[in-house]
Design a protein around this motif. Sequence first.
Motif, PDB file in Angstrom:
ATOM      1  N   PRO A   7      -4.079   2.368  -3.706  1.00  0.00           N
ATOM      2  CA  PRO A   7      -4.338   3.054  -2.439  1.00  0.00           C
ATOM      3  C   PRO A   7      -3.127   3.024  -1.516  1.00  0.00           C
ATOM      4  O   PRO A   7      -2.258   2.151  -1.633  1.00  0.00           O
ATOM      5  CB  PRO A   7      -5.515   2.268  -1.849  1.00  0.00           C
ATOM      6  CG  PRO A   7      -5.427   0.915  -2.489  1.00  0.00           C
ATOM      7  CD  PRO A   7      -4.882   1.153  -3.867  1.00  0.00           C
ATOM      8  N   VAL A   8      -3.079   3.986  -0.595  1.00  0.00           N
ATOM      9  CA  VAL A   8      -1.963   4.083   0.347  1.00  0.00           C
ATOM     10  C   VAL A   8      -2.411   3.987   1.805  1.00  0.00           C
ATOM     11  O   VAL A   8      -1.564   3.885   2.689  1.00  0.00           O
ATOM     12  CB  VAL A   8      -1.192   5.412   0.136  1.00  0.00           C
ATOM     13  CG1 VAL A   8      -0.560   5.446  -1.242  1.00  0.00           C
ATOM     14  CG2 VAL A   8      -2.108   6.620   0.342  1.00  0.00           C
ATOM     15  N   ARG A  28      -0.278   3.422  -8.723  1.00  0.00           N
ATOM     16  CA  ARG A  28      -1.273   4.417  -8.330  1.00  0.00           C
ATOM     17  C   ARG A  28      -2.423   3.796  -7.545  1.00  0.00           C
ATOM     18  O   ARG A  28      -3.564   4.234  -7.606  1.00  0.00           O
ATOM     19  CB  ARG A  28      -1.787   5.170  -9.563  1.00  0.00           C
ATOM     20  CG  ARG A  28      -0.653   5.861 -10.324  1.00  0.00           C
ATOM     21  CD  ARG A  28      -1.153   6.682 -11.484  1.00  0.00           C
ATOM     22  NE  ARG A  28      -0.037   7.235 -12.236  1.00  0.00           N
ATOM     23  CZ  ARG A  28      -0.161   7.965 -13.331  1.00  0.00           C
ATOM     24  NH1 ARG A  28      -1.373   8.226 -13.817  1.00  0.00           N
ATOM     25  NH2 ARG A  28       0.883   8.442 -13.962  1.00  0.00           N
ATOM     26  N   TYR A  31       0.830  -1.208   0.000  1.00  0.00           N
ATOM     27  CA  TYR A  31       0.000   0.000   0.000  1.00  0.00           C
ATOM     28  C   TYR A  31       0.869   1.264   0.000  1.00  0.00           C
ATOM     29  O   TYR A  31       0.680   2.187   0.784  1.00  0.00           O
ATOM     30  CB  TYR A  31      -0.966  -0.020   1.193  1.00  0.00           C
ATOM     31  CG  TYR A  31      -2.056  -1.052   1.000  1.00  0.00           C
ATOM     32  CD1 TYR A  31      -3.145  -0.796   0.189  1.00  0.00           C
ATOM     33  CD2 TYR A  31      -1.959  -2.311   1.592  1.00  0.00           C
ATOM     34  CE1 TYR A  31      -4.132  -1.752  -0.020  1.00  0.00           C
ATOM     35  CE2 TYR A  31      -2.933  -3.280   1.379  1.00  0.00           C
ATOM     36  CZ  TYR A  31      -4.017  -2.986   0.578  1.00  0.00           C
ATOM     37  OH  TYR A  31      -4.983  -3.929   0.368  1.00  0.00           O
ATOM     38  N   GLY A  91       1.132   2.915  -2.910  1.00  0.00           N
ATOM     39  CA  GLY A  91       0.687   3.653  -4.088  1.00  0.00           C
ATOM     40  C   GLY A  91       1.302   3.166  -5.378  1.00  0.00           C
ATOM     41  O   GLY A  91       1.150   3.817  -6.415  1.00  0.00           O
ATOM     42  N   LYS A  92       1.987   2.005  -5.344  1.00  0.00           N
ATOM     43  CA  LYS A  92       2.567   1.462  -6.569  1.00  0.00           C
ATOM     44  C   LYS A  92       1.458   1.172  -7.556  1.00  0.00           C
ATOM     45  O   LYS A  92       0.429   0.608  -7.198  1.00  0.00           O
ATOM     46  CB  LYS A  92       3.354   0.196  -6.260  1.00  0.00           C
ATOM     47  CG  LYS A  92       4.170  -0.330  -7.447  1.00  0.00           C
ATOM     48  CD  LYS A  92       5.046  -1.487  -7.035  1.00  0.00           C
ATOM     49  CE  LYS A  92       5.899  -1.963  -8.200  1.00  0.00           C
ATOM     50  NZ  LYS A  92       6.785  -3.093  -7.819  1.00  0.00           N
TER      51      LYS A  92
END
Length: 265
Positions: A109-110, A107, A102, A104-105
């Motif tokens: 979610p983080v 794009r 998580y 953001g790889k």
Amino acid sequence: MVAADPGAGKLFCEMGDGIMFYFSDNYEYFDCLDAPESTRFQLLLEPLLGRLKDVQRPLAYQVVRQFCPEGAKVLEIGAGVPLVMEALRVSHGCQCTVADKYLGKGRGPVDAAKINQSFPDIEFIDTYVGEFDPRLREDSFDAVISVSVVEHMAHSELAAFHEDCVRVVKPGGIIFHAVDVSIDGPADQDELIALLRNFIEHPRLTALAPDRMQTLEQARMDPAVFTLSPTMWRRWRQLAPPEFDFSVYRRIASLNIGMRKMQVP
């Protein structure tokens, strides 16, 4: 669409000297649109907008239900919001694990904490497949799946990724990837598709039995292959790998690969 006992998989096969892929088609999407609530799993069908995931998620769900027993241990790679995992947990009693940092790889979610809290019955391991993390034990999963993940990986990462998938799946278990590809090229996409051909050539793997197969050239000529509309392509390109060339509109399709790990004699 999502039936208790879905039909034979139409996934991936080797025939003669050529590797043939299964591409999702428009009829799968029509089935999603037309399915009554009693025969579909609502978690998988967010508002249907003609996205690739509208067909990829139900297909991944069907593949696990078809080829794995109830209560199977399933690993999803890079799940983001794990809708497929939750559907399999609720409807098929699966023991579900997600491998995702998580960060953001691709794009994605983080907010890992929020997602973990929203799905308390799913195990989350902050790792990437391809790192050979010992928390993902050898021969421990009945199924390893990914949806719209492989295309975000560097081509140099694919060999280790594939080997790690083979490592963690049980003998007799399955590996399934739904991959966003441009069926019109350009060269980097042709390179990706050529690399994906290597997946099935692993000495421990065999193809899942299909009932419909296509070469890439056939897919390019087939009007029934499900591809993003120009409107959805404009939205999709905001989330796509940066290597994609967006100066020209190209048809984006789901290339699906299904494999089984062979038993050791």
